[in-house]
Scaffold this motif. Structure first.
Motif, PDB file in Angstrom:
ATOM      1  N   ASP A 140     -15.813   4.050   6.755  1.00 48.70           N
ATOM      2  CA  ASP A 140     -15.653   2.766   6.082  1.00 48.70           C
ATOM      3  C   ASP A 140     -15.507   2.870   4.568  1.00 48.70           C
TER       4      ASP A 140
ATOM      5  N   ILE B 278     -13.840   5.370   2.999  1.00 49.72           N
ATOM      6  CA  ILE B 278     -12.710   6.233   2.646  1.00 49.72           C
ATOM      7  C   ILE B 278     -11.386   5.488   2.726  1.00 49.72           C
ATOM      8  N   ALA B 279     -10.395   5.988   1.975  1.00 49.83           N
ATOM      9  CA  ALA B 279      -9.036   5.521   2.162  1.00 49.83           C
ATOM     10  C   ALA B 279      -8.326   6.497   3.087  1.00 49.83           C
ATOM     11  N   GLN B 280      -8.554   7.781   2.837  1.00 48.25           N
ATOM     12  CA  GLN B 280      -7.891   8.814   3.617  1.00 48.25           C
ATOM     13  C   GLN B 280      -8.733  10.077   3.599  1.00 48.25           C
TER      14      GLN B 280
ATOM     15  N   ASN C  63     -12.071   4.229  -0.447  1.00 47.54           N
ATOM     16  CA  ASN C  63     -11.646   2.877  -0.108  1.00 47.54           C
ATOM     17  C   ASN C  63     -11.822   1.962  -1.320  1.00 47.54           C
ATOM     18  N   GLU C  64     -11.235   0.775  -1.227  1.00 48.46           N
ATOM     19  CA  GLU C  64     -11.350  -0.190  -2.323  1.00 48.46           C
ATOM     20  C   GLU C  64     -12.755  -0.802  -2.338  1.00 48.46           C
TER      21      GLU C  64
ATOM     22  N   GLU D  97      -5.484  -6.044  -5.425  1.00 46.18           N
ATOM     23  CA  GLU D  97      -6.644  -6.827  -4.977  1.00 46.18           C
ATOM     24  C   GLU D  97      -6.477  -8.299  -5.353  1.00 46.18           C
TER      25      GLU D  97
ATOM     26  N   PRO E 281      -7.140   2.287   5.662  1.00 45.07           N
ATOM     27  CA  PRO E 281      -8.270   3.103   6.100  1.00 45.07           C
ATOM     28  C   PRO E 281      -8.887   2.602   7.410  1.00 45.07           C
TER      29      PRO E 281
ATOM     30  N   TYR F 239     -16.069  -1.638  -0.347  1.00 45.03           N
ATOM     31  CA  TYR F 239     -16.327  -0.723   0.778  1.00 45.03           C
ATOM     32  C   TYR F 239     -16.602   0.705   0.335  1.00 45.03           C
TER      33      TYR F 239
END
Lengths: 415, 131
Positions: free
Chosen positions: A261, A263-265, A274-275, B126, B34, A278
């Motif tokens: 949750d 991570i982006a990748q 992640n943004e 965003e 993700p 999160y």
């Protein structure tokens, strides 16, 4: 002594709290005065969590199926309620944690680890809860910065002259101070202190564990960089709390825990984050608890924080008057008009543990000990104190019963 | 009506328009979702007048994310780059045309996210997403 006039029907409010209607011992009703440790929960909060588990539970942010969708909406809905409750400018600035303690540790381990080193200073104070001392000590041992503590004056206030001097003379990177003391009840001038910190290029963290449950808080008006609090002291469940921080700071901070949750990748060579929010919420979060906190915020919002604050001010003022009658009592902290609804006290020649034990026999739950503020008790010159702390459902009659029971305690010790 | 959109989405997902990367290019950015691992790489050739002349993309993902990339790509060709950056979330959702749940909205928006993050930054994206 006449009872104060209260701003709302406190009996109606008490009817929302099932636990308050049970007997503490057979024939003895419960008088719960340990709210600074943890508050009780209204049925609206309990029901919101039960309903979630009965009808909606699934993991959030992942699934395509309808339950995951509903759980995600409820979880994110709670975040938006909390954003509005503290008036954060954006929902991405509201990070769910396990509580105040984890929120401060998160700031220490991410922002602190990346920004603090030899020669730097973190300013805290003598009236802090251990949760705002120990995380900095752990990090200071590793990173080699120093911690300075603002002393407490004889009337239970922070010594702001020393504060100013520290800011002027030392390389202060962060000021981390409690908004409302869990022992003295002192409400610190956070907005002014944050402005001063910013003038000297330092960031400001306010520990709001004892303020958010009891008074209106606007993080933008306070202009603090970090603001932390717990759900369970504000009519919400345990295991959930909030870290608010300004967005640019959160964006610059490395992540806290690694996992799902956040991570982006992910590749075997490395990962990207992640943004917000999160990035700081690794793993399956406390979904039911977040929803419970959302329900608590709704509940408090309906009564109104200004109204709740007025109620508690009436109660603490009355309590301080009643307590001051008792021979041999010392109540710590400032006057009622400058403090939250908490009264820590000692009775001459009776240890706080004995006081708490005898009060318990009369159905009265208070805390005894150092209340996770050992340095403050050292400053006060006592090893322990008893603490009566009030909330939106506390009544003047409960204060009367506390006073009567303290007289009885003295008699039991033949004083 | 919804049936018509479903067919359109399937058609775009199966036969992605402008599929395949452009080399050389003067826009090249990749983003990931993700939540489900969808990947999208978008390349463009933008002329000196600031008009998007060609679009090429590839990626892996669900029908919604691939169809959205295909539809958005078609729309970008011939558009001033500055105008493209003003495309909002609702516009893409309207292109998809069927109601999407919160987790699927992320799939639909992946190509727009790739365009915005690659052109501006995460914060700009965003703002678009939170509208």
């Amino acid at each position: 002594m006449p009872h104060p006039t209260l701003p709302y029907d406190v009996e109606a409010v008490r009817n929302d709290f099932p636990i308050l209607h049970q007997e503490h011992h057979p024939g003895t009703p419960l008088i719960y005065l340990d709210n600074a440790a943890s508050s009780q929960k209204p049925r609206q909060v309990i029901e919101a969590m039960n309903e979630y588990y009965r009808t909606t539970h699934s993991n959030v942010h992942r699934g395509i199926h309808k339950l995951s969708e509903s759980a995600t909406l409820a979880y994110e809905g709670a975040r938006k309620k909390i954003r509005s409750f503290i008036n954060a400018s954006n929902w991405r600035e509201v990070i769910f944690t396990r509580g105040t303690t984890e929120s401060i540790n998160l700031v220490a381990q991410t922002w602190g680890r990346a920004n603090l080193g030899p020669g730097d200073v973190v300013v805290s104070s003598v009236m802090e809860h251990h949760a705002n001392i120990v995380p900095w000590q752990i990090l200071a041992a590793e990173r080699g910065f120093s911690i300075e503590y603002i002393p407490v004056t004889s009337d239970g206030q922070l010594d702001l002259e020393v504060y100013e001097r520290l800011l002027t003379q030392r390389s202060v990177k962060l000021v981390s101070v409690v908004h409302c003391s869990n022992v003295l009840g002192t409400v610190n001038p956070i907005a002014d202190m944050a402005r001063q910190a910013h003038q000297h290029g330092a960031l400001f963290l306010a520990d709001g564990a004892q303020s958010v449950p009891h008074m209106p808080v606007d993080v933008q008006a306070l202009d603090v960089d970090f603001f932390v609090f717990s759900g369970h002291k504000m009519a919400g469940p345990t295991g959930i709390g909030i870290l608010y921080a300004k967005r640019a700071i959160l964006e610059s901070m490395p992540p806290y825990q690694g996992g799902g949750d956040m991570i982006a990748q992910v590749t075997l060579q490395g990962s990207t984050w992640n943004e917000l929010p999160y990035k700081f919420e690794a793993g399956t979060p406390s979904i039911a608890e977040a929803i419970g906190l959302g329900a608590a915020v709704d509940y408090l919002g309906q009564l109104g924080m200004t109204t709740i604050h007025r109620h508690e001010q009436s109660i603490i003022q009355y309590a301080l008057e009643r307590l001051s009658e008792i021979p041999g009592i010392t109540v710590y902290g400032p006057d009622a008009c400058r403090k939250g609804a908490v009264a820590a006290f000692t009775l001459e020649r009776i240890h706080a543990h004995d006081v708490a034990q005898l009060l318990d026999a009369d159905g009265i739950a208070v805390r005894a000990g150092h209340h996770c503020a050992m340095p403050l008790h050292q400053h006060l010159g006592v090893t322990a104190s008893a603490r009566a702390s009030f909330y939106l459902y506390s009544t003047p009659s409960e204060v009367d019963k506390l006073a009567e029971a303290l007289y009885k305690t003295r008699r039991a010790f033949a004083l | 009506m919804e049936e018509m959109y479903r067919e359109l989405i399937l058609d775009h997902a199966r036969h992605g328009r402008n599929w395949g990367l452009l080399m050389p290019n003067n826009f090249d950015h990749e983003e990931h979702n993700p939540l489900c691992g969808d990947r999208l790489r978008l390349t463009m050739r933008i002329d000196d007048a600031g008009i998007i002349r060609e679009v090429g993309w590839d990626g892996e993902g669900c029908a919604i994310s691939q169809a959205a990339a295909s539809m958005l790509g078609e729309e970008l060709v011939g558009k001033p780059y500055a105008e493209a950056l003003k495309i909002n979330k609702q516009h893409v959702l309207d292109m998809i045309g069927i109601p999407l749940t919160i987790n699927r909205i992320k799939c639909a928006l992946l190509s727009l996210k790739t365009l915005i993050v690659g052109s501006l930054d995460q914060r700009a994206w965003e703002r678009v997403e939170d509208e």
